[in-house]
Design a protein around this motif. Structure first.
Motif, PDB file in Angstrom:
ATOM      1  N   ASN A   2      19.707  51.933   5.374  1.00 49.05           N
ATOM      2  CA  ASN A   2      19.832  53.309   4.916  1.00 49.05           C
ATOM      3  C   ASN A   2      19.941  53.365   3.389  1.00 49.05           C
ATOM      4  N   ALA A   4      21.538  55.326   1.690  1.00 49.66           N
ATOM      5  CA  ALA A   4      22.849  55.773   1.207  1.00 49.66           C
ATOM      6  C   ALA A   4      23.651  54.640   0.602  1.00 49.66           C
ATOM      7  N   ASP A   5      23.297  53.397   0.907  1.00 49.58           N
ATOM      8  CA  ASP A   5      24.103  52.298   0.377  1.00 49.58           C
ATOM      9  C   ASP A   5      23.634  51.852  -1.005  1.00 49.58           C
ATOM     10  N   ASP A 123      33.957  58.932  18.659  1.00 50.73           N
ATOM     11  CA  ASP A 123      34.477  60.113  17.939  1.00 50.73           C
ATOM     12  C   ASP A 123      35.588  60.794  18.728  1.00 50.73           C
ATOM     13  N   THR A 152      33.959  51.291  13.803  1.00 55.08           N
ATOM     14  CA  THR A 152      34.506  52.254  12.857  1.00 55.08           C
ATOM     15  C   THR A 152      35.064  51.462  11.675  1.00 55.08           C
ATOM     16  N   ASN A 180      32.714  57.134   5.535  1.00 54.82           N
ATOM     17  CA  ASN A 180      31.334  57.565   5.806  1.00 54.82           C
ATOM     18  C   ASN A 180      30.327  56.821   4.934  1.00 54.82           C
ATOM     19  N   MET A 181      30.738  56.507   3.692  1.00 55.68           N
ATOM     20  CA  MET A 181      29.839  55.780   2.798  1.00 55.68           C
ATOM     21  C   MET A 181      29.490  54.416   3.416  1.00 55.68           C
ATOM     22  N   MET A 183      29.816  53.593   6.667  1.00 54.90           N
ATOM     23  CA  MET A 183      29.188  53.695   7.987  1.00 54.90           C
ATOM     24  C   MET A 183      27.759  54.217   7.918  1.00 54.90           C
ATOM     25  N   SER A 184      27.420  54.943   6.834  1.00 58.00           N
ATOM     26  CA  SER A 184      26.031  55.386   6.724  1.00 58.00           C
ATOM     27  C   SER A 184      25.174  54.326   6.019  1.00 58.00           C
ATOM     28  N   GLY A 185      25.829  53.358   5.390  1.00 56.36           N
ATOM     29  CA  GLY A 185      25.062  52.375   4.645  1.00 56.36           C
ATOM     30  C   GLY A 185      24.989  50.998   5.283  1.00 56.36           C
ATOM     31  N   LYS A 188      25.639  49.561  12.498  1.00 51.19           N
ATOM     32  CA  LYS A 188      26.849  49.878  13.298  1.00 51.19           C
ATOM     33  C   LYS A 188      27.294  48.615  14.049  1.00 51.19           C
TER      34      LYS A 188
END
Ligand code: SF4
Length: 244
Positions: A2, A4-5, A123, A152, A180-181, A183-185, A188
């Motif tokens: 992703n 985002a990282d 969640d 998580t 979130n930074m 986990m989105s980068g 999982k």
């Protein structure tokens, strides 16, 4: 991977995976969490709030000697007795109450079955556990990752300090923003989250301290903007204004 990282400060393109790889190749596997059973992890995660692990280990030894390191035995004993056994962890009455609150939740929501609890969607379980008296996000994420092997990410003060210095997050970013930074980068992968958090704790304890970080020896020293700035300012001559 992703986007985002991506870390774009100075155009270095350093990614979360790059940071992980550097830490892992320097420090190796950290073998977290130090516990024999998922319930012991949960107890340790609750007791370790605001105290060193040495004190927690002593309390866990006391609970083990009293045969209380299983959910049913601890449920069936009074809060005061637990408090006395975990005295070494500070705020011990509150911590005994937190353990009891968790056990009340475990029985009311899952009939006392930890495996059933960890089969709950991530969640939903996180929201439930955040509703248990005394459990904050770091404790909840530690329980879910280290006891339940759920993907998580755990954020603690070491994580925030290092990732702020590296430029991945802005100062003051809230817990969930940092989580979130990551986990989105990252993939999982609970094994990676487990190791990554443990490596950041090692870095924070031994290199990236609050005061006087050891940037010259740090495995991220050549790519860390804060580290480079600190090393450059240590190299430059001290000015007259600073001496006076
Ligand atoms: S270079 Fe220094 S500031 Fe940067 S992560 Fe390493 S120890 Fe921390």
């Amino acid at each position: 991977m992703n986007r985002a990282d991506r870390f774009t400060w100075g155009g270095s393109g350093l990614t979360l995976v790059d940071v992980y790889d550097r830490l892992y190749s320097r420090f190796g596997q950290q073998h977290w969490w130090p516990a024999d059973t998922p319930f012991e992890v949960i107890v340790g995660a609750i007791l370790t709030q605001s105290v060193s692990w040495r004190n927690v280990a002593g309390a866990i030894d006391c609970l083990e000697r009293a045969d209380l390191l299983d959910p049913r035995s601890m449920r069936d004993i009074g809060e005061e007795a637990i408090a006395l056994l975990v005295r070494s962890t500070g705020y011990y009455r509150q911590k005994a109450k937190k353990l009891k609150s968790f056990l009340e939740y475990l029985w009311s929501a899952h009939g006392g079955d930890l495996d059933a609890m960890f089969r709950t969607p991530l969640d939903d379980l996180r929201e439930d556990l955040l509703g248990v008296w005394g459990l904050g996000p770091e404790t909840v994420d530690s329980i879910m990752l280290y006891a339940g092997n759920m993907p998580t990410f755990v954020v603690d003060a070491y994580t925030v300090r290092t990732m702020t210095r590296l430029g991945f997050v802005k100062p003051g970013t809230p817990y969930d923003g940092v989580r979130n930074m990551f986990m989105s980068g990252l993939p999982k992968d609970p094994r990676m989250y487990n190791e990554y958090h443990a490596l950041l704790v090692h870095l924070g304890k031994h290199f990236c301290g609050k005061r006087k970080p050891r940037c010259g020896d740090c495995p991220l020293g050549d790519v860390c903007p804060a580290g480079r700035a600190m090393m450059e300012s240590a190299d430059r001559p001290v000015t007259t204004a600073e001496i006076s």
